[in-house]
Design an enzyme around this catalytic site. Sequence first.
Site, PDB file in Angstrom:
ATOM      1  N   ARG A 133     -10.298  31.563  23.286  1.00  0.00           N
ATOM      2  CA  ARG A 133      -9.777  30.364  23.928  1.00  0.00           C
ATOM      3  C   ARG A 133      -8.745  29.726  22.996  1.00  0.00           C
ATOM      4  NH1 ARG A 133     -11.946  24.332  24.384  1.00  0.00           N
ATOM      5  NH2 ARG A 133     -10.225  23.615  25.660  1.00  0.00           N
ATOM      6  N   HIS A 146      -3.872  20.797  25.335  1.00  0.00           N
ATOM      7  CA  HIS A 146      -4.838  20.332  24.333  1.00  0.00           C
ATOM      8  C   HIS A 146      -4.148  19.245  23.500  1.00  0.00           C
ATOM      9  CE1 HIS A 146      -8.741  21.659  22.180  1.00  0.00           C
ATOM     10  NE2 HIS A 146      -8.337  20.576  21.547  1.00  0.00           N
ATOM     11  N   GLU A 152     -10.644  17.915  27.319  1.00  0.00           N
ATOM     12  CA  GLU A 152     -11.211  16.603  27.022  1.00  0.00           C
ATOM     13  C   GLU A 152     -10.309  15.416  27.358  1.00  0.00           C
ATOM     14  OE1 GLU A 152     -12.696  16.362  23.034  1.00  0.00           O
ATOM     15  OE2 GLU A 152     -14.059  18.039  23.305  1.00  0.00           O
ATOM     16  N   ASN A 167     -17.658  21.036  26.642  1.00  0.00           N
ATOM     17  CA  ASN A 167     -17.633  20.921  25.183  1.00  0.00           C
ATOM     18  C   ASN A 167     -18.799  20.041  24.771  1.00  0.00           C
ATOM     19  OD1 ASN A 167     -15.206  22.188  25.574  1.00  0.00           O
ATOM     20  ND2 ASN A 167     -13.941  20.569  24.675  1.00  0.00           N
ATOM     21  N   TYR A 180     -21.250  18.827  21.324  1.00  0.00           N
ATOM     22  CA  TYR A 180     -21.452  18.869  19.870  1.00  0.00           C
ATOM     23  C   TYR A 180     -22.692  18.122  19.398  1.00  0.00           C
ATOM     24  CZ  TYR A 180     -16.672  20.623  19.218  1.00  0.00           C
ATOM     25  OH  TYR A 180     -15.536  21.382  19.250  1.00  0.00           O
ATOM     26  N   GLU A 204     -16.552  24.634  24.015  1.00  0.00           N
ATOM     27  CA  GLU A 204     -16.582  24.270  22.587  1.00  0.00           C
ATOM     28  C   GLU A 204     -17.989  23.881  22.176  1.00  0.00           C
ATOM     29  OE1 GLU A 204     -13.816  21.293  21.122  1.00  0.00           O
ATOM     30  OE2 GLU A 204     -12.220  22.107  22.383  1.00  0.00           O
TER      31      GLU A 204
HETATM   32  C1  GBE Z   1     -13.290  18.457  20.059  1.00  0.00           C
HETATM   33  O1  GBE Z   1     -13.594  17.155  20.490  1.00  0.00           O
HETATM   34  C2  GBE Z   1     -11.806  18.737  20.233  1.00  0.00           C
HETATM   35  O2  GBE Z   1     -11.562  19.315  21.491  1.00  0.00           O
HETATM   36  C3  GBE Z   1     -11.258  19.640  19.162  1.00  0.00           C
HETATM   37  O3  GBE Z   1      -9.868  19.644  19.208  1.00  0.00           O
HETATM   38  C4  GBE Z   1     -11.775  19.195  17.809  1.00  0.00           C
HETATM   39  O4  GBE Z   1     -11.223  19.922  16.760  1.00  0.00           O
HETATM   40  C5  GBE Z   1     -13.288  19.338  17.816  1.00  0.00           C
HETATM   41  O5  GBE Z   1     -13.804  18.511  18.795  1.00  0.00           O
HETATM   42  C6  GBE Z   1     -13.972  18.929  16.523  1.00  0.00           C
HETATM   43  O6  GBE Z   1     -13.866  17.558  16.316  1.00  0.00           O
HETATM   44  O7  GBE Z   1     -14.654   7.286  14.430  1.00  0.00           O
HETATM   45  O8  GBE Z   1     -15.272   9.482  13.648  1.00  0.00           O
HETATM   46  O9  GBE Z   1     -16.600   8.365  15.346  1.00  0.00           O
HETATM   47  C7  GBE Z   1     -14.887  10.301  16.717  1.00  0.00           C
HETATM   48  C8  GBE Z   1     -14.953  16.755  20.382  1.00  0.00           C
HETATM   49  C9  GBE Z   1     -13.851  11.050  17.490  1.00  0.00           C
HETATM   50  C10 GBE Z   1     -15.134  15.312  20.853  1.00  0.00           C
HETATM   51  C11 GBE Z   1     -14.867  13.192  17.817  1.00  0.00           C
HETATM   52  C12 GBE Z   1     -13.568  12.223  19.541  1.00  0.00           C
HETATM   53  C13 GBE Z   1     -15.461  14.146  18.809  1.00  0.00           C
HETATM   54  C14 GBE Z   1     -14.160  13.180  20.549  1.00  0.00           C
HETATM   55  C15 GBE Z   1     -14.214   9.197  15.985  1.00  0.00           C
HETATM   56  N1  GBE Z   1     -14.484  11.955  18.466  1.00  0.00           N
HETATM   57  N2  GBE Z   1     -14.535  14.410  19.890  1.00  0.00           N
HETATM   58  S1  GBE Z   1     -15.248   8.529  14.778  1.00  0.00           S
END
Ligand code: GBE
Length: 512
Positions: A113, A158, A203, A344, A346, A413
């Site tokens: 991907r 993206h 996203e 996605n 996490y 993801e």
């Molecule tokens: C994905 O998003 C993205 O699609 C990918 O591009 C990225 O590399 C991967 O996650 C790993 O992060 O102030 O630190 O809490 C949090 C996952 C920001 C969803 C992180 C935005 C998780 C949404 C900010 N979030 N992301 S803070």
Amino acid sequence: MASSKMALKLCLIFCIISTSTSYSYEDTQTSLFIAQARQCFPKHFLFGVATASYQTEGAWNTSGKSESIWDRYTHKFPDRVFDHNNGDTADDSYHLFRKDVKLMKDIGVQFYRFSVSWTRLLPSGFSNIVNPAGVRFYTELIDELHKFDIQPLVTMYHWDLPQTLQELGGWTNPLIADYFVDYARMLFKTFGHKVKSWITFNEPLTFCREGYGGDDAPGGRSSGLETYMCGHNVLRAHGMVYRMFEKEFKNNTGATVGISLDLAWMEPATTSVEDRNAAETARQFVFGWFANPIFSKKGDYPKVMRQRIDEISHRQHFPRSRLPKFTKEEIEFIKGSADFLGLNHYTTYLASKSSVRPNMEPSFDADMGVALTQKPDWPKTNSTWLKVVPWGFRKTLNWVKNTFDNPIVVITENGVSTEPGLRDTKRVKYIDSYLRSLLAAMKDGCNVLGYTHWSLLDNFEWMRGYSERFGLYEVDYTSPNKTRSPRLSATFYSKIVRSKCIPAQKKLIFKP
Ligand code: GBE
């Protein structure tokens, strides 16, 4: 001790013969023995790895590529990025893509991907001028993948919007939906005979909430206003692309089109009705916002968003809701506009009713009205937002199954950040536990066809620069050729990908 020895013996037998159940034995007095059996995915299940253009390609102004909003933003506001860095060179995958494909072949993945860069293909943002060097680059990448029997799964967007279109309002301008359709048509025409699976957006929650309503590029900082304009036009653009695809390409190419939405599991902080409602409200705001218009029977925004945002807008003396309304036609063509749901996932949050009352300032978080926290004893990672909570994955998938009539899901993801270095036992454990949770969900009846690990390589982690590393391969950013080295997790993931089974895990922990 005697009973734990027994358990060990028993387990050795069970763990070897069993392929589907996990067993754990506990001796509370002296030691704790935990064992997890070998567990297998169905034979047709697919494994892949993911990256995205701005995070890995580099070559930001090479061979006719123009400026994207992330180029502009990181150059103009280096201080806003944690390590004051940018994606100018990143992993240099623009030049090293053959090496990357070799790494994928080493792992043994069935698909890759990646996202295509709009500004590399259409430098003006519009489809009247196509950049031949951009077409050449992606053609070569796709051909290289096919050479090794790796299927491309291509994300059209993206987050790296052409700066030219941002000057016109970007995703807040309704006309952008037409320009996105033009871009998508160019992609289907150019690569349609070689690419069988497409993802329109990655996203939208993140880039609408944090791009137009926060600090990510383009730095809109207009939460609760531009946030929803962005979401509205993204949904219209997605639906329009899907209908154009159906009319012009679906039959000739046999391809499929989906969208990738992110959902962190929202667990009620307590068993109270208030917290349970808060958790559901949070799921609807962060996920239902995009999933309901596309995947629900009735279409349109989730009821709870409509009600809350209409009401709060009214109290703030807006003459109309800050959440735009779809026309009847829009509801109809957006509904059902996906062949699969890219998910996605996490991490997990605890949700409780927010005690802060919305004031006059428009805000997405105040509209949602839910306080999100994480348990201090959930295992930490190198990202503040990412705690290791494997059971949240199973709950997420079951909720999606029950809320949207068991759609076809591809995990687009899932991954974790670790400290620099090759001995990433934390990532190995993360993959092991999250995949076990995924399998449990599949046994619950969730319709999941594939799993994509984020990421193949360490890469530019947006506002966190290069400080957070998500790669199965480590990238040495100081070396001129951005040397890639396999971490323990690359070997571990490869074992799973090749056997379609999670190997048995045995561990004996002695308590004092
Ligand atoms: C994905 O998003 C993205 O699609 C990918 O591009 C990225 O590399 C991967 O996650 C790993 O992060 O102030 O630190 O809490 C949090 C996952 C920001 C969803 C992180 C935005 C998780 C949404 C900010 N979030 N992301 S803070």
